[in-house]
Write an enzyme that holds these catalytic residues in place. Structure first.
Site, PDB file in Angstrom:
ATOM      1  CB  CYS A  78       4.006   2.269   9.265  1.00 33.41           C
ATOM      2  SG  CYS A  78       3.549   0.744   8.421  1.00 33.41           S
ATOM      3  CB  CYS A 147       4.322   5.048   2.536  1.00 33.56           C
ATOM      4  SG  CYS A 147       4.523   6.378   1.318  1.00 33.56           S
ATOM      5  CG  LEU A 396     -14.235 -10.638  25.864  1.00 33.06           C
ATOM      6  CD1 LEU A 396     -15.282  -9.624  26.330  1.00 33.06           C
ATOM      7  CD2 LEU A 396     -14.932 -11.873  25.323  1.00 33.06           C
ATOM      8  CB  VAL A 397     -10.678  -9.910  19.776  1.00 35.12           C
ATOM      9  CG1 VAL A 397      -9.904  -9.023  18.817  1.00 35.12           C
ATOM     10  CG2 VAL A 397      -9.773 -10.982  20.359  1.00 35.12           C
ATOM     11  CB  SER A 492     -13.995  -0.534  21.640  1.00 30.81           C
ATOM     12  OG  SER A 492     -13.165  -1.488  22.288  1.00 30.81           O
ATOM     13  CG  ASN A 496      -8.155   3.216  26.094  1.00 34.56           C
ATOM     14  OD1 ASN A 496      -8.241   4.079  26.941  1.00 34.56           O
ATOM     15  ND2 ASN A 496      -7.059   3.045  25.393  1.00 34.56           N
ATOM     16  CD  GLU A 943      26.917   2.878   1.259  1.00 37.30           C
ATOM     17  OE1 GLU A 943      26.264   3.790   1.774  1.00 37.30           O
ATOM     18  OE2 GLU A 943      28.097   3.016   0.902  1.00 37.30           O
ATOM     19  NE  ARG A1021      30.434  12.007   2.736  1.00 35.39           N
ATOM     20  CZ  ARG A1021      30.363  12.766   1.641  1.00 35.39           C
ATOM     21  NH1 ARG A1021      29.833  13.970   1.705  1.00 35.39           N
ATOM     22  NH2 ARG A1021      30.823  12.334   0.494  1.00 35.39           N
ATOM     23  CB  ALA A1222      28.443   9.012  -1.718  1.00 33.26           C
ATOM     24  CD  GLU A1417      24.587  11.259   1.121  1.00 31.32           C
ATOM     25  OE1 GLU A1417      25.012  10.717   2.137  1.00 31.32           O
ATOM     26  OE2 GLU A1417      25.255  11.384   0.081  1.00 31.32           O
TER      27      GLU A1417
END
Ligand SMILES: Cc1cc2nc3c(=O)[nH]c(=O)nc-3n(C[C@H](O)[C@H](O)[C@H](O)COP(=O)(O)OP(=O)(O)OC[C@H]3O[C@@H](n4cnc5c(N)ncnc54)[C@H](O)[C@@H]3O)c2cc1C
Ligand code: FES
Ligand code: FES
Length: 1487
Positions: A78, A147, A396-397, A492, A496, A943, A1021, A1222, A1417
């Site tokens: 994100c 964000c 390994l990282v 890297s 992969n 809500e 609705r 609403a 909405e």
């Protein structure tokens, strides 16, 4: 120096000794430091032996108390956690620095050693914002703000990298901003992205020291693309463009002022006040010298609002104050309604510098940790190999983009981890010199070179060598759409490759190219591993456990070789998405054009990256340019990848047809590139997008002094600088504990036993609560009906149901503790889908229906008998995850006295939070203060579903007498919080031969989940929007609420209305296709007329503007012309089709079936310094409610905006507040605010008269105070008129269901790729009737944001369960919301202002605050214009392919899979996957 002792672990390899024995000698000899040394926002920092479990984000948020960097998902999906690493550019020979945006949530803390970490707080503050922060705020690029810091930081890295400190030139183009993937790792759920892009593009005109950077595009491809888009686009820059693009500072198309500003609006709530004429104000250019910038008025010290201001008496005696606030000052003027916004100049020289000490930094071996986990950071390959030899299971990282996801979501602990990304030999690729390059036979990449650098290397070498380096172009193409920029900056190739994921994007290219890996270990030193032999099975490779990957060797063919290599990928979303199918193909031909070598490699088709063996043998030796060869290849491929219907990962038919389609594309492309003969080149082109443009009409004839002005969201700057606080950012309380939820892993099961003792043994865990912690009768809640247990009792009814809560001293400990609780289940059969519920007769009691005309006498048969044509069908509509960026969070602080509790919650509903906390704690509501400052988005998802979390904490807080806090992880939130309801309609509709609607009957089902929540009201609705904007005389609609074993579905922006209108439009298309009639004609024929009645007997009043809107939009979007152009395009194109549509919407405002909720309260206090404190019942979730309410109060009281302050919403200030939902937040609360202002104005009137027109508000208020006048007022409003009773069919007495209708229309044009199902939105035009907007900037934001959310709903957002009832889509990795490059390429937004004669409209029947309309909405449904345009494009493909186009069904969402599978072509038939008896699809959609 004390060094950690390595842990003894279960994973210690048997061949050697324990980790402690193996590693201690190395620690003593080599790894003598446990200090991480770095700079944080310019400050030198040393961490000695930090917590080894921490990521960079954990450290930033826990220790450094920098809360701007957010946790949105924890999986790199994100971008909310984005920070910037400032590092030397090791790839460059020069002394250069570069800025890398990275995901702090994945980045290992050890990796910051020797680097400069910059967080959002490091670049600016509210007092002194960075130009980026200022521009995003002022250009409305932040709504909920969660964000925003991440986006600011991604842009910050981009802007800083655009400056070359050597040449002192700044170069940034629109292309860089939009097409180079700088923002592909960031998501925003509120804004629709457009304003953020606009803010970023203001930097394009920037330059340093007067040297304007030249715009450059890279190559013919881009030019072609841009040309193509300009051919249809109508925005700024196009010849066809007529209007302003709305660019701040003015657009090249701005004409002379039309000065039509007047105030002839009709408002029932406010007497018209004189607008500030734009000519009174000075126009300020977009970019000014910061030194010349007028100082903003000091704010709350009193200067702004308390100084005497010029005022005038209105004829009715009311005082109108002519002044600007500091905020008004930034909106210094407008021309043609386009606000002129004043920014600081951007000065690269004033940026944070790279700390000089870090230039001298030499990485040293490093080691830290504790008895559970230990980190090593070797500084040479030799040290690394030594370490691997001593302890082969050391993990390994590299970039950690795989490893950290495993730690977080698969509970892998990796007791010994080794960070390799700072080992120069592994991360720095040394390229051949220019002289050597021509003769080079291969390119050797250092295995841990970050992917961004590999992208650049590939681009450079391809530019140098041309087609011989085509393999690098293929790799670059894959990397461009590989994860997000933040991940590519650190991840890297080694990571992969070693992961051996079956959907790796790089591996197919490397394998097809015949690449070789170089591995190293102590025994063999360096050795080669050919890619073709590397992958052994699912995530299993030939790499020995004690070895590392050090290089990747990619061969280059000799110049004379006739070889083509290409790569293709198809995912749900183009940007930042793992592949559904990914591929690379290489073919080498001999001089006769016969296949000498061929390699077709696929990812996503087998448990590992796999070459197609049969296809290879079939193709070898064949003449490539021959349709028989193509045919043979396709046949062999469908045998190579003969997926079964129930294949893991699902989508068998789609994956198989993609396999064929991508090869088909490759064959065409290779024939064209090798110039073997004529092929249909249209099959080659993939979907591309160009730089987006768009406009807002930005003209507001109704602007007043405050109301109607485009004031930025009042928290925007705080959000951009990271100063805005959300719940998890609030300071820690002494003794505070954190909750970790114990969730069901089964969809439906008896709970046999729950053993929480192991959790209590875990470090930091203090206690546990569950159903036994509260009285049985308190273990029940519900928004409308109380039918849901807080804690599972005896049974679990859905995957993810809360069983208990562990609490501990840290959030990580609480979550680990929760996982340690042992639950034994006895599984029961689960009902997941609507079909299953219908079959099992599994419903909640609902029983509401709509009847009109002959349906009242049960004579629908007669109604249908009057029809010339009757059509029937079943239409499905998938659910939608809210995906607000801030997950549910709450904090409860018990006071210790009288049972009082302060309850902070990210909720839309203070009243219900208060009510249920009171219920579970047994304390009356007057001792529970439920508070909300802001939410990081909600969209209806908070809500009701937010309520239990505060309750869990309250139970634990009462028990422990300590503050408690909880913030859900993204997967927990998605499991627990429910979604938009999936729906199904089984309908029958009858029409006259001319297309007049006569009769409509339908059974409508929603999937409620395991409890009712608001599912009944959502159904109501839906039923009352099933008409959309069309009149049908005879209607019988029945609603059924299905009880299933999925989470409880809930409110979501639109609340059933989008589903209802979607059904209506589906009917329109079915009728039009059935009658062979133009769908637009059909729509117009059936539009409501004033005086007609809806199926719920509401009269269409004189404010019916849909026909006007449709007319105006048809004209402004050049709909008819473009519709014809689409037909022509489709006739010319075989592999791409376009579709266009123009659809109206009508959305009813008010809490429809809960009359009591249509009320609101407000509380205004005026202090004797003239400052105003405003509380109302509404909550702020990014929609700008606080800003609008402050505008209303400021307008009514005659004070500047910054004289009014709202700190939060709390039940102690406003009792019994309805949820903010609403779309009625402004309507209800605005009227309550106005009511309070009216009371105060009445009391102040004598002092205004006495002190005269030049008195300041402070003087007036002070005089009133001295006179003992009450300066506080409690406002209240209840919505009049409404009060529909279901079943009341008396035309004369029935009350309206809705207070009014917000109306609008949208027009979208799309293009779809027939081979893959990929699509792009070429253009969208929206027009909404929002009445007299209180704040057009906020309303534009709502329109664009809602549209893009709707676009996601109707296209890529697909919620999936596995067939055993587990929610599969529970994070950004599996659930895709639209990103920056999904928005319409041309995106125009406007508001209805004039009638067809050009006269300003009046809303005669509107009785709302300032005659504005709710807008949150209503525009969402217009996202369906993309769906229906796609449907048109598919229809065109079906017509071409001879497939049925009458009575065909096409359900929402229109995913790439659904689109591809609807094309009706031959490849589809060849790829068919036959379902064998008893086979179940791997995934379940529950609509
Ligand atoms: C949000 C997100 C999106 C993604 N999108 C994509 C995508 O579009 N396409 C795609 O293919 N992948 C994608 N991935 C997967 C992942 O990013 C890639 O596999 C990436 O290349 C891993 O590199 P890394 O350096 O981060 O590996 P790490 O996570 O550091 O390591 C991964 C594995 O490689 C091993 N390893 C690392 N370096 C070496 C070495 N030198 N020698 C031996 N073993 C080593 C590690 O021990 C570990 O087992 C995505 C991941 C995330 C989180
Ligand atoms: S929190 Fe890091 S990417 Fe979402
Ligand atoms: S403003 Fe972007 S998620 Fe809310």
């Amino acid at each position: 120096m004390a060094l950690p002792i390595p842990p003894k672990t279960a994973s210690d390899p048997p061949r050697t000794h324990s980790a402690a024995e193996a590693l201690t000698p190395l620690i003593t000899s080599t790894y003598r430091s446990s200090d991480i040394q770095f700079y944080l926002n310019g400050k030198k920092t040393v961490l000695n032996n930090p917590n080894p479990h921490w990521t960079l984000l954990d450290y930033i948020r826990t220790s450094a108390n920098l809360k701007g960097t957010k946790l949105g998902c924890g999986e790199g999906g994100c971008g909310a956690c984005t920070v910037v690493l400032q590092v030397p550019d090791t790839q460059s020979d020069k002394r250069r620095i570069k800025h890398l945006a990275v995901n702090a949530c994945l980045f290992p803390l050890v990796g910051i050693d020797g680097k400069h970490v910059i967080t959002v707080e490091g670049i600016g503050s509210v007092e002194n914002p960075h130009p980026l922060q200022e521009r995003i705020a002022k250009l409305h690029g932040s709504q909920c703000g969660f964000c925003t810091p991440g986006i600011v930081m991604s842009l910050y890295a981009m802007v800083r990298n655009a400056y070359d400190s050597e040449t002192k030139k700044f170069h940034l183009s629109e292309r860089d901003i939009e097409l180079e993937g700088h923002l592909d790792g960031n998501l925003c759920r509120c804004t629709g992205y457009k304003p953020i892009l606009e803010a970023a593009k203001t930097f394009v005109i920037e330059d340093l020291k007067g040297q304007l950077a030249q715009e450059s595009t890279s190559g013919a491809e881009d030019e072609k693309l841009e040309k193509e888009v300009k051919a249809f686009q109508n925005g700024c820059g196009s010849k066809a463009s007529k209007g302003s693009c709305g660019r701040p500072g003015g657009c090249c198309r701005d004409g002379p002022s039309d000065s039509s500003s007047n105030d002839s609006r009709s408002t029932t709530s406010t007497p018209p006040t004189e607008p500030v004429s734009s000519s009174d104000e000075e126009l300020i250019p977009a970019t000014i010298d910061v030194k010349k910038e007028p100082k903003a008025d000091a704010s709350i010290s009193g200067a702004t609002y308390a100084k005497p201001v010029k005022s005038k008496e209105d004829s009715d005696g009311a005082t109108e104050i002519k002044t600007t606030t500091s905020l008004d000052a930034s909106l210094a003027g407008s021309k043609n309604g386009v606000p002129y916004i004043q920014f600081q100049e951007y000065a690269p020289g004033a940026e944070l510098i790279f700390p000089s000490l870090l230039w001298k930094y030499e990485p040293q071996p490093l080691c830290y940790g504790n008895d559970k986990k230990i980190w090593f950071r070797p500084s040479t390959v030799e040290q690394l190999v030594e370490l691997k030899d001593a302890y082969p299971s050391a993990k390994l990282v590299g970039g950690a983009s795989e490893v950290q996801v495993e730690v977080r979501f698969k509970n892998s602990d990796f007791a010994v981890s080794v960070y390799v990304s700072d080992i120069q030999e592994l991360r720095r690729t040394v390229l051949p010199s220019d002289a050597e390059l021509e003769a080079a036979k291969e390119i050797v990449l250092a295995a841990n070179t970050p992917l961004t650098e590999i992208e650049a290397i590939c681009k450079d070498i391809y530019a140098e060598l041309g087609k011989r380096a085509m393999v690098l172009e293929a790799l670059r193409k894959q990397l461009r759409y590989f994860a997000g920029r933040q991940i590519r900056n650190v991840a890297s190739l080694a990571g992969n490759i070693a992961t051996a994921s079956p959907i790796s994007d790089a591996n197919p290219v490397l394998l097809a190219a015949g690449g070789t890996l170089v591995a190293e270990n102590k025994s063999q030193q360096k050795f080669d591993l050919p890619m073709s032999k590397f992958f052994l099975a699912y995530r299993t490779t030939a790499l020995p456990p004690d070895a590392i990957l050090s290089q990747v060797r990619i061969p280059l063919p000799a110049p004379e070789v006739r070889e083509i290599i290409k790569a293709y990928k198809q995912a749900k979303r183009k940007d930042d998405d793992i592949a559904i199918v990914t591929s690379a193909f290489r073919v080498r031909l001999n001089s006769e054009g016969k296949v000498e070598d061929v390699c077709l490699v696929y990812g996503g088709m087998a448990p590992m990256t796999k070459e197609a063996p049969k296809s290879k043998s079939v193709l070898l030796g064949k003449k490539w340019f021959s349709s028989e060869t193509l045919d043979a290849g396709l046949t062999a491929l469908s045998e190579d990848f003969d997926l079964t219907f129930s294949v893991p990962g699902g989508m068998a038919h789609y994956r198989k047809v993609l396999t064929l389609s991508l090869f088909f594309r490759f064959w065409h492309e290779s024939v064209a590139e090798l110039q073997l003969g004529e092929v249909d080149e249209q099959a080659i082109d993939e979907i591309h997008r160009a730089i987006s443009t768009g406009s807002r009409d930005n003209h507001n004839p109704f602007e007043q002094r405050v109301v109607g002005k485009q004031i930025p969201h009042l928290s925007a700057l705080k959000q951009c600088t990271g100063e805005a606080e959300y719940i998890d950012d609030m300071p820690r309380y002494e003794g505070e504990l954190f909750g970790g939820l114990v969730l069901s892993t089964k969809a439906h099961a008896n709970l046999v036993s729950i053993d929480y003792a192991p959790a209590l043994e875990m470090p930091g865990v203090i206690g546990y609560i569950d159903k036994d912690s509260i009285p049985k009768e308190a273990n029940i809640w519900g928004s409308i009906l109380k039918d849901e247990p807080f804690f599972a009792d005896g049974k679990v009814l859905h995957h993810g149901q809360v069983i208990g809560m562990v609490y501990a001293t840290t959030a990580l400990e609480a979550q680990t503790g929760a996982r340690a609780v042992k639950v034994v289940y006895e599984e029961l059969p689960a009902i997941l889908t609507i079909d299953e519920a219908i079959e099992a007769n599994s419903y909640f009691k609902h029983g509401k229906f709509l009847r009109k005309g002959l349906a009242l006498d049960d004579k629908m048969d007669e109604a249908f008998a009057r029809c010339d044509r009757v059509f029937e069908g079943t239409t499905r509509f998938g659910g939608q995850e809210h995906f607000y960026l801030e997950t549910n969070a709450a904090m409860v602080i018990p006071s210790g006295e009288d049972g009082f509790m302060e309850v902070w919650s990210s909720t839309q509903n203070t009243m219900e939070t208060q009510e249920f906390v009171s219920a579970v704690t047994g304390v009356p509501s007057n001792r529970i203060n439920a508070r909300v400052k802001r939410m990081g988005g909600a969209f209806g998802g908070k809500e009701s579903r937010s309520v239990p979390f505060a309750c869990y904490l309250a139970i634990a807080a009462k028990k422990e007498k300590r503050p408690m806090r909880l913030m859900l992880n993204r997967d927990e939130d998605m499991l627990l919080s429910g979604q938009r309801h999936p729906f199904q309609a089984r309908w029958k509709v009858g029409v006259s031969r001319e297309g007049k609607l006569i009769a409509l009957e339908g059974d409508v089902y929603d999937n409620a989940g395991f409890s009712q929540d608001m599912s009944g009201a959502v159904m109501d609705r839906c039923l009352t929007h099933f008409d959309n904007s069309y009149q049908t005389p005879h209607v019988f609609l029945r609603g059924h609420v299905c009880r299933t074993n999925i989470h409880s579905n809930t409110a979501f922006r639109g609340f059933g209305a989008p589903q209802g209108m979607y059904f209506a439009e589906t009917l329109m298309y079915n009728i039009a296709e059935g009658l062979g009639m133009d769908v637009d004609e059909l729509r117009l024929k059936n539009l409501y007329e004033i005086g007609e009645h809806t199926p719920f007997y509401q009269k269409i009043d004189h404010d019916w503007h849909v026909p006007i809107i449709l007319g105006q939009l048809r004209k402004s979007s050049e709909y008819e012309k473009r519709k014809r152009a689409v037909v022509e395009f489709n006739a010319r194109n075989r592999w791409k089709k376009r579709g266009i549509c123009l659809i109206p919407t009508k959305f009813g405002l008010s809490f429809a079936t809960a009359l009591h909720l249509n009320q609101a309260g407000a509380y205004i206090k005026i202090y004797h310094d003239g400052s105003v404190l405003l509380h109302h019942g509404g909550t702020e979730m990014g929609q700008g409610l606080y800003t609008k309410m402050i505008q209303v109060a400021a307008q009514e009281l005659g004070v500047p905006v910054d004289a009014v302050y709202t700190q939060d919403s709390q039940s102690y200030q406003v009792a019994n507040a309805s949820p903010t939902a609403a779309s009625s937040g402004s309507d209800l609360n605005g009227m309550a605010v106005k009511n309070a202002c009216d009371q105060i104005n009445e009391r102040l009137q004598p002092y205004r008269e006495k002190l005269g027109r030049n008195a300041s508000f402070k003087q007036i208020v002070h005089a009133a105070y001295l006179d003992r006048c009450n300066l506080a007022a409690n406002g209240f409003w209840k919505m009049p008129r409404v009060g529909y009773t279901w079943g009341d069919t008396n035309w004369d007495t029935v009350k309206p269901m809705y207070y009014y209708f917000t109306q609008g229309a949208g027009c979208s044009e799309v293009e779809v790729d027939l081979l893959t199902g990929d699509h792009t939105v070429l253009r969208t035009d929206l027009m909404m009737d929002v009445g007299n907007s209180i704040n057009p900037a906020i309303d534009y934001g709502q329109i664009e944001g809602a549209f893009v959310q709707g676009q996601g709903l109707f296209t890529m957002e697909e919620t999936l369960w596995t067939n055993n009832g587990q929610l599969f889509t529970k994070g950004p990795g599996t659930y895709k919301i639209p990103g920056f490059s999904d928005i319409p390429q041309v995106f125009n937004t406007s508001m209805l202002r004039h009638d067809n004669e050009g006269k300003p409209l009046s809303w005669n029947h509107l009785r709302s605050v300032q005659s504005s309309k709710g807008i949150g909405e209503p525009p969402l449904f217009l996202g369906s214009t993309v769906f229906f345009a796609l449907r048109e494009a598919v229809k065109s493909a079906r017509e071409m392919n001879g497939a049925n186009t009458k009575g065909w069904s096409f359900d929402s969402p229109a995913t790439s899979e659904r689109l591809r599978l609807a094309m009706g072509d031959d490849l589809l038939k060849r790829a068919e996957v036959v379902r064998k008896e008893g086979e179940k699809n791997f995934f379940v959609t529950v609509s």
